[in-house]
Motif scaffolding. Structure first.
Motif, short mmCIF file in Angstrom:
data_model
loop_
_atom_site.label_atom_id
_atom_site.label_comp_id
_atom_site.label_asym_id
_atom_site.label_seq_id
_atom_site.Cartn_x
_atom_site.Cartn_y
_atom_site.Cartn_z
N LEU A 78 31.44 64.55 24.47
CA LEU A 78 31.35 63.10 24.48
C LEU A 78 32.70 62.45 24.11
O LEU A 78 33.01 61.36 24.59
N LEU A 90 27.38 56.09 25.40
CA LEU A 90 27.40 57.54 25.35
C LEU A 90 26.27 58.00 24.43
O LEU A 90 26.21 57.59 23.27
N THR A 92 23.33 61.14 23.04
CA THR A 92 22.96 62.54 22.88
C THR A 92 21.47 62.67 23.16
O THR A 92 20.67 61.90 22.67
N LEU A 120 28.35 55.08 20.81
CA LEU A 120 27.45 56.23 20.65
C LEU A 120 26.04 55.80 20.28
O LEU A 120 25.82 55.00 19.36
#
Length: 304
Positions: A78, A90, A92, A120
């Motif tokens: 990332l 971005l 997960t 994130l």
């Protein structure tokens, strides 16, 4: 809706359905993906208007499970993706908290968030690959407790300077700090699946819920339970989207999604928006990923 950082705002700050795409964009499943190709596709996806790029967390490759995610470590991947994009969120999908020390997660996630200017969004999970638990010395029956302790420590480490905390992971007595801190007040956490928790716990401790693909009737039931527990907190889900060349083709179920024509997918995404889904993570299988991303964006998403 609370605003945590630029990534969360990109996904959930508006009124409409947003769509992200999951790595590997080349649809590689076992071997190392071509890094330059992946980053070119990531930039292409951003230019097409996709709202997020999602990276898997697969600590160890288990061939029986069938895939290795994008193969590279989530944080490194990332960070590299952040350097090749500008505004896209971005994410997960999802960090396996019981297999990672929460202080390492706190530092790594905050580092990526800072390097990405607050883009994130952290999906977090308990994991589902059985051999990984003994490999890391983790009792799989303890993963629910470990998950809760990790979430609590992540919040504390990001919020407080020189915190005091204690758990199965160890203890902090106020002499040590986790740096850097996130770009915003925290990094948004999206528990993934049930994470061995109740819906009420996820609603109280998560900033949204990331779930797998569900049939329409089942999805409606899950959304009812989620809204009752979480109010307006966002709901995100995963869908595999295999576009046929025939735009009028009827849907055929595939793993985690459908194979269908563009006309059907337009209605499908409209239905998802109407029942209250806030974000969809898609995967676009095919031998020509540039074409598949472009077709999905222009023939489907532009009409939703």
């Amino acid at each position: 809706m609370a605003q945590f950082n630029a990534g969360y705002d990109r996904l959930f700050g508006g009124d409409g359905l947003t769509v992200g795409v999951g790595f590997p964009l080349t649809d590689a499943s076992e071997s190392r993906p071509d890094v330059d190709r992946e980053m070119t596709l990531a930039s292409h996806a951003e230019s097409l208007g996709f709202d997020a790029l999602w990276a898997r967390d697969v600590p160890l490759y288990w061939p029986r499970f069938g895939d290795a995610g994008q193969t590279f470590d989530t944080w490194s991947w990332l960070s590299y993706a952040a350097a090749h994009t500008d505004d896209v969120a971005l994410g997960t999908a999802s960090v396996v908290l019981p297999l990672r020390h929460p202080l390492h997660v706190a530092k790594s996630a905050a580092s990526v968030d800072r390097l990405a200017d607050g883009r994130l969004v952290l999906g977090v999970a308990t994991g589902d690959r059985d051999p990984e638990y003994p490999a890391f010395g983790v009792d799989p029956d303890e993963r629910g407790v470990l998950f809760r302790e990790s979430v609590d420590l992540l919040r504390t480490a990001w919020r407080d300077e020189f915190p005091t905390a204690e758990g199965r992971w160890g203890s902090l007595d106020g002499d040590l700090d986790v740096v850097p801190k996130p770009a915003g007040e925290t990094i948004p956490l999206l528990p993934t699946g049930n994470a061995r928790q109740s819906v009420e716990w996820i609603a109280d401790h998560g900033d949204g819920w990331l779930f797998y693909h569900l049939p329409t009737d089942t999805l409606a039931s899950y959304l009812d339970d989620w809204r009752a527990a979480a109010g307006e907190k966002p709901y995100a889900m995963v869908v595999r989207t295999h576009l046929t060349d025939d735009p009028t083709a009827d849907p055929e179920p595939v793993h985690q999604g459908y194979r269908a024509g563009s006309e059907w997918f337009v209605e499908y995404f409209r239905d998802l928006a109407s029942v209250g889904v806030d974000h969809v993570v898609v995967s676009t299988p095919g031998e020509d990923p540039d074409r598949e991303l472009t077709r999905l964006a222009e023939d489907v998403l532009s009409r939703v």
